[in-house]
Design an enzyme around this catalytic site. Sequence first.
Site, PDB file in Angstrom:
ATOM      1  N   GLU A  12       0.827  -1.194   0.000  1.00 37.59           N
ATOM      2  CA  GLU A  12       0.000   0.000   0.000  1.00 37.59           C
ATOM      3  C   GLU A  12       0.863   1.245   0.000  1.00 37.59           C
ATOM      4  O   GLU A  12       1.963   1.259   0.576  1.00 37.59           O
ATOM      5  CB  GLU A  12      -0.955   0.000   1.192  1.00 37.59           C
ATOM      6  CG  GLU A  12      -0.321   0.328   2.525  1.00 37.59           C
ATOM      7  CD  GLU A  12      -1.254   0.049   3.692  1.00 37.59           C
ATOM      8  OE1 GLU A  12      -1.118  -1.013   4.333  1.00 37.59           O
ATOM      9  OE2 GLU A  12      -2.100   0.903   3.982  1.00 37.59           O
ATOM     10  N   SER A  13       0.358   2.286  -0.645  1.00 35.53           N
ATOM     11  CA  SER A  13       1.027   3.582  -0.702  1.00 35.53           C
ATOM     12  C   SER A  13       2.405   3.403  -1.348  1.00 35.53           C
ATOM     13  O   SER A  13       2.492   2.871  -2.446  1.00 35.53           O
ATOM     14  CB  SER A  13       1.080   4.179   0.713  1.00 35.53           C
ATOM     15  OG  SER A  13       1.402   5.529   0.677  1.00 35.53           O
TER      16      SER A  13
END
Length: 312
Positions: free
Chosen positions: A155-156
Amino acid sequence: MKFLSYFSSALALLGSAVTAHPVFNELMTPVAPLKRATGAFQQVPNFGPNPSGAKFFLYTPNRIAENPAIVVAIHYCTGTARAYYSGSPYAQLADQKGFIVIFPESPYSGTCWDVSSRSTLTHNGGGNSNAIANMVTWTLERYNADPKKVFVVGESSGGMMTNVMAATYPEMFAAGIVYSGTPAGCFYSQSGAVNAWNNTCSNGQINSTPEVWAKMVFDMYPGYDGPRPKMQIYHGSNDNILHANNYRETIKQWCGVFGYDPNRPDTTQSNTPQWGYTTYTWGNGQLVGVYAQGVGHSVPLRGQDDMRFFGL
Ligand SMILES: *[C@@H]1O[C@H](CO)[C@@H](O)[C@H](O)[C@H]1NC(C)=O
């Protein structure tokens, strides 16, 4: 702009995507509190050449399946392998399903991943992507793992890195899942800087054709024409760290690679997998986009759905 200041605010936003939008409070499925994993979490100091200095942490469940699958779970900026081990669902899922989890850790202050240098954006280029690939190779050998069941999720910054892994090591991964990332190559640094921020990309101001995006992927592993991982892309419409245009550009990138028309998904399902999310598929699920209306940075992880996409 350096990552840390950006991602201190990103960290504050992590996990708050639900509460930030009152309408979602009642309608979103509550996230079950994580249970403690029961296997072993440890650092592997030596796993082969590692010029970029990324760290390798490994989670092995008590009961490892025969020829286990491997899931590479890549943390966000300011994150660590240990934080992702305890804060993501993958170690608990490994307990249930017998796979092994690789939790790589960024070597840079701010602990973002290098998705900007030529070396990380090149197959066997010696950057962070190369280090993570070497962790996979080590684990495949050490645990007699199934080379057809190697998966990557993040994520990110870890989502950005997941796209980079899929682009630089297409032969290694069967599937990748990106939560709130950017296309592979979107953070490319003109000056060749390692671990650089790219405002134009993060602000969603890069608009390329599927062909241009696909060429960027092909150039990361010149001459490769074997199979490539299937991809699932999650993004929130209200992402104020990595603008939601990065969802559209990432979809265009993989559509360009696979030869699909980004404007003509095979299926479009509203309120799937939950209210406010729309799921798009191309090529019988080779590419899946999930656009989360009203959700910020970053989209909450969906561990059970990830297992289904990986076929675990
Ligand atoms: C940001 O990335 C784009 C590619 O997405 C590149 O064209 C641009 O030059 C990069 N900006 C800097 C400052 O390197």
